[in-house]
Design a protein around this motif. Structure first.
Motif, PDB file in Angstrom:
ATOM      1  N   LYS B 251       0.820  -1.216   0.000  1.00 26.03           N
ATOM      2  CA  LYS B 251       0.000   0.000   0.000  1.00 26.03           C
ATOM      3  C   LYS B 251       0.855   1.269   0.000  1.00 26.03           C
ATOM      4  O   LYS B 251       0.314   2.371   0.086  1.00 26.03           O
ATOM      5  CB  LYS B 251      -0.902   0.027   1.249  1.00 26.03           C
ATOM      6  CG  LYS B 251      -1.866  -1.124   1.324  1.00 26.03           C
ATOM      7  CD  LYS B 251      -3.007  -0.919   0.364  1.00 26.03           C
ATOM      8  CE  LYS B 251      -3.764  -2.224   0.191  1.00 26.03           C
ATOM      9  NZ  LYS B 251      -4.573  -2.255  -1.039  1.00 26.03           N
ATOM     10  N   VAL B 252       2.161   1.096  -0.076  1.00 31.08           N
ATOM     11  CA  VAL B 252       3.042   2.261   0.000  1.00 31.08           C
ATOM     12  C   VAL B 252       2.814   3.206  -1.185  1.00 31.08           C
ATOM     13  O   VAL B 252       2.689   4.414  -1.023  1.00 31.08           O
ATOM     14  CB  VAL B 252       4.528   1.823   0.075  1.00 31.08           C
ATOM     15  CG1 VAL B 252       5.457   2.986  -0.212  1.00 31.08           C
ATOM     16  CG2 VAL B 252       4.824   1.251   1.455  1.00 31.08           C
ATOM     17  N   GLN B 253       2.720   2.613  -2.376  1.00 22.68           N
ATOM     18  CA  GLN B 253       2.574   3.448  -3.562  1.00 22.68           C
ATOM     19  C   GLN B 253       1.289   4.275  -3.505  1.00 22.68           C
ATOM     20  O   GLN B 253       1.309   5.470  -3.789  1.00 22.68           O
ATOM     21  CB  GLN B 253       2.597   2.569  -4.823  1.00 22.68           C
ATOM     22  CG  GLN B 253       2.885   3.340  -6.089  1.00 22.68           C
ATOM     23  CD  GLN B 253       4.044   4.327  -5.919  1.00 22.68           C
ATOM     24  OE1 GLN B 253       5.147   3.957  -5.505  1.00 22.68           O
ATOM     25  NE2 GLN B 253       3.802   5.618  -6.197  1.00 22.68           N
ATOM     26  N   SER B 254       0.198   3.616  -3.090  1.00 26.29           N
ATOM     27  CA  SER B 254      -1.066   4.348  -3.029  1.00 26.29           C
ATOM     28  C   SER B 254      -1.030   5.421  -1.949  1.00 26.29           C
ATOM     29  O   SER B 254      -1.634   6.481  -2.094  1.00 26.29           O
ATOM     30  CB  SER B 254      -2.239   3.388  -2.810  1.00 26.29           C
ATOM     31  OG  SER B 254      -2.148   2.788  -1.543  1.00 26.29           O
ATOM     32  N   LEU B 255      -0.291   5.164  -0.898  1.00 19.75           N
ATOM     33  CA  LEU B 255      -0.169   6.170   0.161  1.00 19.75           C
ATOM     34  C   LEU B 255       0.616   7.380  -0.355  1.00 19.75           C
ATOM     35  O   LEU B 255       0.262   8.526  -0.087  1.00 19.75           O
ATOM     36  CB  LEU B 255       0.528   5.572   1.388  1.00 19.75           C
ATOM     37  CG  LEU B 255       0.481   6.420   2.652  1.00 19.75           C
ATOM     38  CD1 LEU B 255      -0.939   6.554   3.174  1.00 19.75           C
ATOM     39  CD2 LEU B 255       1.369   5.832   3.733  1.00 19.75           C
TER      40      LEU B 255
END
Lengths: 306, 483
Positions: B251-255
Motif C-alpha cells: 500500500k506504500v505506492q497508493s499512500l
C-alpha cells in the motif's frame, strides 16, 4: 535540539554540524550575531541558521553551499575536539550491544577522555538511565561537563574527577554495566565489580595491547566474572566506482567473432565486434576498498557478573 | 539491589534463554514442560524463582538443581610432561570402555566424577603437557557435565543465537552488523522509526529494546503480515506494543500518490497468510526455510515459541473432533469476532497511514531479503530531513546499485558502504591467539543522512560541495588505464 531528542528547527544555543562535502564537516555553536567562516564563504547565524530546518541547504557568501545537520553522537564522534585518543562508532556499536544498554540502564565509564563514547552511552540510556563517568585529569573532566551542558544532556550524566583505580566510580551496587578505557584496567576490576548491581551486570574493557588484555582477563577471573570473551571489530569502507577494464587483443577477432566470451549485445561493446574488441572495454560497478584502513583500534574484553 | 531483584528472577511465563557454553536456545518458562537442549532433556519447574544467570545441573529425572560452586580438586602435586615425543596414538590409552562409561552414566553418577574417572583411566594423561591436560579436562567437562545457564533475553543474546542457529532466517545478518545498524541509525528513546525487515522480527526487537517503549515504530511488511517470531523471544512488556504500528508494503505506492483507502483491504486471506507465515517461522524441528535459495545445513530444534502465539495458531488451524462439533455454534461468534478484529485492524492501519503521511520519521532501517533499491527510494519519502537511514543487504552488489540510484535521486548525503569484520580471541596465560575460525560474512550496510531535497535545481547547477563528495578525479584515474 539536544543530543537525546530530535528537533526540527535550528535554535540559538544549538550545536549544529556544518556539512561541506564528502567526510568534510565541523560542529558549530549557533549564536545570534555570530558568523562562521567556511571555504565557501561566511555563514551568518542570525539569518542563515536560526529558524531554518535541520537538513537545509545554506548558501554561503561566496555562492557555495553547505548542509546544516542535526547533531547525533555519531556526527559528534567524527567532529569533536580531541583531548585524547577516542573511540569510534564501530567499536562503540558493539560495546553498546554487548553491554546490553538500553533506556534506563545505569552505566559507569572511565576515563571520560574526549567524551566520544560518553555521548553515545547517554543517548542510549536516556531518558531514565544515567552515566557515571570518571576522569582523573581535571581539565578534561571540566571540559566534558561543559560539553554535556551545551548538548542538553547534563541531567543524564555525573562526571567525577578522581582516579578510578584508587577510588573507584564513586557509586556502588547501582550499575548495569561498566566500561573501562584506561591503561591498567586490571587495577579497576575490583571497583567495577562493586559498582555493578548485586544481582549482576556486564563489563567491557578496551585495550590496544594483548598484554593488557591478559592481565585484565586474569583479574576478571579472580573477581569471579564469567563469560569472559575477547574480540576485535574492524570496519571496511568501500568506495563505489564504475570501473572499465580493457579487453586484450589476442588476435582472435579476425578468425572467430563468437569466441570472445562476451555477449556482443553488451552496450559497452557496440558496433562490429572486430573493430571494437581491439580497443573494447567492459564496465562494471565495484566496491573498492580504501587504500589504507584502520587495522587495529583495540581489543574489547567482555564479561558478566552474575 | 532490592528493587531490581524482583524482575531479575525467573518467573513462570517468562521468555528466557538457555545457554550451554556458546550455544543458546530461547524458551518459554512453563511448568511440567519437557525441554530438549543439547541432547539433554529436563523440566524448567525448579528454575522458577531463581535469579537470571544461575547455572543449573541436570539431575536424573530431568530436574534442575543450582550448581554448587566446587573448589577444583587440584591440590595434589601435578604431574605433567614437557612434550609429546613419547606419546603414541594406539587408541588404547583410555582403559574405560564405551560400556563402562554408559554404565557410569546410567548409575546417575555426576558428570564431574565421570571426568575424574576418565582422567584416572587415561594412561597418557600424566605424560601430556600441562596445557594439553587442561584442554583434555575442558573437552571432557563439556561432554559429561550437564550444566545449563538460564539468562535473560537481550539483543546481544538473541542476535548471537539466531546468527549461529538460523542464519538463513535473518539473511545472515551478523550480530556486529546489527550493532552497527542500531548506532548508525541513532536509535534511541523518543524516535519515530520506520523499520522494514524480513529477519524474523529480530531487527524490530533490537530497535524496540533500544527505544525502551518511548516513541513509535512503524513496521512495513511484505505479504500478509509482519513476522515477529524473534520479537516475541525478547519478552517485552505489553506497553512496548502500544506504539508499534504496521503497514503493508503493497500500500506504500497508493499512500504516496494519495489514493490510499482501507476499503481495498482484503482482510480474510491476508489474515490466514499471516498465521501460516508465522507458524512456519516458529515451528520447531521442521524448519525448512522456504525463502532460502542456497543450501543450508538443516539445523535441529531451534527457537521455542511464544506460547500465546502458538495457541492462536492451533485455535485456527486445528481440526479435531471437538472443533467440528462446536463449529456451528462458534460460527456466529467467529463472524462477530472476525468483524471486530477486522475493524481493529483497519483502525490500526489508518493510524499507521496517518503517521507515515506526516513524512517526519526520525529514521529508516531496512534489512530484508528484497532488493534494497526500490524499498529505499520509496520509504525515504516518509523520513524527515537530517535523519539517518541504514540499509542492510547480505550482498554487496545490490547496495552498489542502490548507492548510484540514491545519488541520482539526491536528498541524501554522507553515503557510506561498509562491512565489519569480527575476530574472536582465546586469551589464556601463554596461549593467547585469535580463534581458529571467524565468520566469513555478516552482510553489508549502506548508510547516510537525509537532507531537504531541492527541487528547483538540477544536478548540473550544483556547486563544489557535491563535487567534493564525488571522488571523480580518482574515478577518472581508474578508468583511464594505460594502453
Amino acid at each position: 535540539m539536544s543530543f537525546v531528542e530530535y528537533g526540527d528547527t535550528i535554535k540559538d544555543g544549538d550545536t549544529a554540524i556544518v556539512f561541506l562535502g564528502h567526510e568534510s564537516m565541523f560542529p558549530v555553536k549557533v549564536q545570534h550575531g555570530t558568523v562562521t567562516q567556511t571555504k565557501y564563504g561566511v555563514i551568518r547565524h542570525s539569518t542563515d541558521l536560526i529558524g531554518k530546518k535541520y537538513g537545509s541547504k545554506v548558501t554561503c557568501s561566496k555562492g557555495g553551499w553547505v548542509f546544516i545537520l542535526h547533531p547525533t553522537p555519531e556526527l559528534w564522534t567524527m567532529n569533536l575536539p580531541h583531548r585524547t585518543q577516542i573511540l569510534y562508532s564501530t567499536d562503540i556499536s558493539i560495546i553498546t550491544m554487548m553491554l546490553e544498554l538500553k533506556p534506563g540502564s545505569i552505566v559507569c565509564e572511565s576515563g571520560t577522555g574526549s567524551g566520544s563514547l560518553s555521548h553515545a552511552l547517554i543517548r542510549t540510556v536516556a531518558p531514565t538511565g544515567h552515566l557515571y563517568t570518571v576522569e582523573f585529569h581535571q581539565q578534561r573532566a571540566e571540559k566534558a561537563r561543559e560539553e554535556f551542558r551545551e548538548h542538553g544532556v547534563e541531567h543524564l550524566v555525573t562526571v567525577t574527577n578522581q582516579d578510578v583505580c584508587k577510588n573507584g566510580f564513586g557509586v556502588s551496587n547501582i550499575a548495569d554495566a561498566v566500561f573501562l578505557d584506561i591503561p591498567s584496567p586490571w587495577e579497576a576490576i575490583g571497583h567495577a565489580k562493586s559498582a555493578l548491581k548485586a544481582e549482576g551486570g556486564r563489563i567491557c574493557s578496551f585495550s590496544p595491547c594483548i598484554e593488557q588484555v591478559q592481565r585484565t582477563c586474569l583479574a576478571m577471573e579472580e573477581y569471579g566474572f564469567t563469560e569472559i570473551n575477547t574480540l576485535e571489530i574492524l570496519l571496511r569502507v568501500y568506495n563505489v566506482r564504475t570501473i572499465s577494464l580493457q579487453i586484450p587483443d589476442l588476435g582472435k577477432a579476425a578468425e572467430d567473432n563468437s569466441s570472445t566470451g562476451f555477449d556482443s549485445s553488451n552496450p559497452s561493446l557496440p558496433g562490429s565486434p572486430c573493430a571494437n574488441l581491439q580497443q573494447g572495454t567492459v564496465q562494471f560497478k565495484s566496491g573498492v576498498p580504501l587504500r589504507e584502513v584502520v587495522g587495529h583500534t583495540g581489543y574489547l574484553t567482555f564479561a558478566t557478573k552474575s | 539491589a532490592m528493587e531490581g531483584g524482583l524482575s531479575a528472577r525467573i518467573r513462570e511465563g517468562d521468555c528466557a534463554v538457555l545457554k550451554r557454553d556458546e550455544v543458546f536456545k530461547a524458551v518459554s518458562v512453563l511448568r511440567r514442560r519437557k525441554i530438549i537442549f543439547e541432547k539433554q532433556w529436563f523440566y524448567l519447574d525448579n528454575a522458577i524463582g531463581h535469579i537470571y544467570g544461575t547455572t543449573f545441573e541436570v539431575t536424573s529425572g530431568g530436574n534442575l538443581q543450582p550448581k554448587q560452586e566446587v573448589e577444583e580438586t587440584t591440590t595434589e602435586t601435578k604431574e605433567a610432561g614437557t612434550d609429546n615425543r613419547n606419546i603414541v596414538d594406539d587408541g588404547k590409552s583410555q582403559k574405560l570402555t564405551h560400556d563402562d562409561i554408559k554404565a557410569l552414566k546410567d548409575k546417575g553418577i555426576k558428570g564431574q566424577e565421570i571426568v575424574q574417572q576418565l582422567i584416572e583411566n587415561s594412561t597418557t594423561f600424566r605424560d601430556k603437557t600441562e596445557f594439553a591436560q587442561d584442554k583434555y579436562i575442558k573437552k571432557k567437562k563439556k561432554k559429561y557435565e550437564a550444566v545449563i545457564t538460564i539468562v535473560k533475553p537481550s539483543t546481544r543474546i538473541l542476535s548471537t543465537m539466531y546468527y549461529a542457529r538460523e542464519p538463513g532466517k535473518i539473511n545472515h545478518l551478523r550480530y556486529d552488523t546489527l550493532a552497527q545498524m542500531l548506532t548508525l541509525g541513532n536509535i534511541h528513546a523518543g524516535n519515530k522509526m520506520i523499520v522494514m525487515e524480513t529477519c524474523a522480527g529480530l531487527v524490530l526487537g533490537a530497535v524496540m529494546e533500544r527505544m525502551g517503549g518511548y516513541g513509535s515504530i512503524i513496521q512495513m511488511y511484505p505479504g500478509g503480515g509482519p513476522v515477529r517470531a524473534a520479537t516475541s523471544c525478547f519478552g517485552f512488556p505489553k506497553p512496548f506494543f502500544d506504539n508499534l504500528h504496521e503497514f503493508p508494503l503493497s500500500k506504500v505506492q497508493s499512500l504516496l500518490s494519495g489514493t490510499f483507502t482501507t476499503e481495498t483491504l482484503p482482510a480474510d486471506p491476508e489474515e490466514n497468510a499471516l498465521v501460516e507465515e508465522e507458524s512456519n517461522g516458529l515451528t520447531e524441528e521442521k524448519q525448512t526455510s522456504l525463502q532460502e535459495t542456497e543450501e543450508e545445513p538443516t539445523t535441529e530444534a531451534a527457537m521455542e515459541i511464544n506460547p500465546t502465539e502458538e495457541q492462536d495458531t492451533i485455535d485456527i488451524n486445528a481440526e479435531d473432533v471437538e472443533f467440528k462439533e462446536n463449529k456451528e455454534k462458534e460460527n456466529k461468534e467467529n463472524v462477530r469476532e472476525k468483524q471486530i478484529k477486522q475493524w481493529e485492524r483497519r483502525k490500526k492501519l489508518l493510524e499507521a497511514a496517518a503517521l507515515l503521511r506526516e513524512k517526519n520519521a526520525d529514521g529508516l532501517i531496512i534489512a530484508s531479503k528484497f532488493h534494497p533499491t526500490p524499498l529505499l527510494l520509496s520509504l525515504l519519502e516518509f523520513v524527515a530531513p537530517s535523519r539517518p537511514f541504514v540499509v542492510y543487504c547480505q550482498y554487496k552488489e545490490p547496495l552498489l546499485e542502490c548507492y548510484t540510484k540514491l545519488r541520482e535521486r539526491g536528498g541524501v548525503i554522507n553515503l557510506k558502504l561498509s562491512e565489519t569484520w569480527l575476530r574472536n580471541y582465546q586469551v589464556l596465560p601463554d596461549r593467547s591467539h585469535p580463534k581458529l575460525t571467524m565468520s566469513g560474512g555478516g552482510g553489508y550496510l549502506l548508510s547516510g543522512i537525509t537532507v531537504i531535497l531541492d527541487k528547483g535545481k538540477s544536478d548540473s547547477s550544483n556547486s563544489e560541495a557535491l563535487k567534493v563528495e564525488e571522488p571523480s578525479s580518482k574515478r577518472c584515474r581508474l578508468q583511464d588505464l594505460p594502453c
